[in-house]
Design a protein around this motif. Structure first.
Motif, short mmCIF file in Angstrom:
data_model
loop_
_atom_site.label_atom_id
_atom_site.label_comp_id
_atom_site.label_asym_id
_atom_site.label_seq_id
_atom_site.Cartn_x
_atom_site.Cartn_y
_atom_site.Cartn_z
N HIS A 193 -1.82 -0.95 -0.36
CA HIS A 193 -0.65 -1.58 -0.59
C HIS A 193 -0.80 -2.50 -1.00
CE1 HIS A 193 -1.20 1.60 2.63
NE2 HIS A 193 -1.84 0.86 2.86
N LYS A 194 0.26 -2.42 -1.65
CA LYS A 194 0.61 -4.02 -2.63
C LYS A 194 2.22 -4.57 -2.19
CE LYS A 194 -3.07 -3.46 -6.41
NZ LYS A 194 -2.50 -3.30 -7.79
N CYS B 216 8.59 -6.09 -4.34
CA CYS B 216 8.34 -5.47 -5.05
C CYS B 216 7.02 -4.04 -4.27
CB CYS B 216 7.32 -5.70 -6.39
SG CYS B 216 6.45 -3.60 -6.93
N GLU C 106 4.50 -1.16 -4.13
CA GLU C 106 3.47 -0.18 -3.92
C GLU C 106 2.14 0.33 -4.23
OE1 GLU C 106 2.69 0.24 -8.76
OE2 GLU C 106 0.87 -1.80 -7.55
N GLU C 107 2.34 1.56 -3.90
CA GLU C 107 1.31 1.93 -3.02
C GLU C 107 0.43 2.50 -4.08
OE1 GLU C 107 0.99 2.83 0.49
OE2 GLU C 107 2.55 1.71 1.57
N SER C 108 -1.16 2.67 -3.42
CA SER C 108 -1.81 3.35 -4.55
C SER C 108 -2.71 4.59 -3.75
CB SER C 108 -2.58 2.11 -5.54
OG SER C 108 -1.57 1.39 -5.89
N ASN D 263 0.04 6.08 -8.37
CA ASN D 263 0.54 5.42 -8.22
C ASN D 263 2.10 5.44 -8.02
OD1 ASN D 263 -1.63 3.13 -8.35
ND2 ASN D 263 -1.18 2.32 -10.46
N GLY E 18 5.88 3.14 -7.07
CA GLY E 18 6.42 1.81 -6.73
C GLY E 18 7.92 1.67 -6.98
N ASN F 160 11.16 -1.45 -7.00
CA ASN F 160 11.17 -2.97 -6.79
C ASN F 160 12.64 -3.19 -6.09
OD1 ASN F 160 12.59 -3.90 -9.28
ND2 ASN F 160 9.83 -3.60 -10.25
#
Length: 276
Positions: free
Chosen positions: A15-16, A50, A52-54, A63, A65, A67
């Motif tokens: 998780h970003k 932003c 993002e899930e990977s 991925n 994402g 934003n």
């Protein structure tokens, strides 16, 4: 010399979350057969979030994402009109209100590993959607210059494009790594709506073709990253524009066969990221 490349097998979720400042310039152009007729430049600087899930399964990576920029009024908009000779006929400058600007993307790729380097070629699809409004300001025509008050112009832009990406991750030490990414789209589709309230006109632009190119660098210390990225986009000649008067009871849109719309977009982003 023997180079060993192997699949990178690791199952995990990541998780970003990142935030930073994005400076963006969107140019809206109208060309005739012989010369540039009009150029509108929308400039913004916005605080952007932003997510993002990977998902990594075996050697595959997926991925998702999104934003979004925080609406603000810290940008400027300029509108320049030209004679057929190329000389400036009218110029105006306004405050640019960013109403919304978001982007959604999905990626699918395959990981390849070589020592400390992991390379992930990916196929991607992306949707961008934004709206600006020009408020107040001044207009100069010939030697006359006068102020205006209110919302003079609004501009909505939706873009869809497929992309090819290559992501790279190089592990320097156990706690440090550097990531790089390049992306390219050979064509995109754009739908734009340009409303001129004082003129009582609305223009509908459709654009196909063009290209998009971009790059990104990320420096990580454990779970904290520093990001710098740049993107540039330019439309092709396959484009058309329609026009009608504003209002509910307006007639059907008329195709303007002597005019060709075009867009250019550039953005620069700097931010920090948390990866969990």
């Amino acid at each position: 010399m023997c180079i060993s490349v192997k699949a990178y097998a690791e199952d995990c979720f990541s998780h970003k979350f990142s935030c930073g400042i994005k400076a963006k310039q969107v140019c809206e152009l109208v060309n005739t057969k012989y010369s540039l007729l009009s150029k509108l430049v929308w400039e913004t600087t916005a605080f952007t979030f932003c997510f993002e899930e990977s998902i990594s399964f075996s050697s595959f990576q997926f991925n998702l994402g999104v934003n979004t920029a925080i609406p603000n009024t810290c940008g400027t908009m300029t509108d320049s009109d030209y004679y057929m000779s190329g000389s400036l006929s009218q110029y105006s400058e306004h405050s640019n209100h960013l109403e919304y600007d978001w982007c959604f993307w999905c990626d699918a790729g395959y990981k390849l590993a070589f020592r400390n380097l992991v390379i992930v070629p990916m196929l991607s699809a992306e949707i961008q959607n934004r709206k600006f409004s020009a408020w107040n300001g001044c207009i100069q025509k010939n030697e006359e210059k006068y102020d205006i008050v209110g919302n003079g112009i609004s501009y909505k832009q939706m873009i869809f494009m497929p992309l090819v990406k290559v992501n790279m991750n190089y592990m320097i030490k156990s706690r440090f790594n550097i990531q790089g990414s390049v992306r390219y789209s050979p064509f995109f589709y754009a739908n734009c709506i340009d409303v001129h309230y004082f003129r009582n006109k609305v223009f509908f632009d459709e654009l196909n073709g063009g290209f998009c190119i971009g790059g990104e660098i990320r420096l990580y210390f454990q779970h904290i990253g520093f990001i710098i990225s740049y993107d540039y986009m330019k439309s092709g000649s396959n484009a058309n524009t329609k026009s009608r008067n504003t209002g509910v009871d307006s007639a059907e849109s008329i195709m303007l066969t002597n005019y060709t719309p075009a867009i250019e977009l550039s953005s620069f982003y700097i931010g920090i990221e948390l990866c969990l």
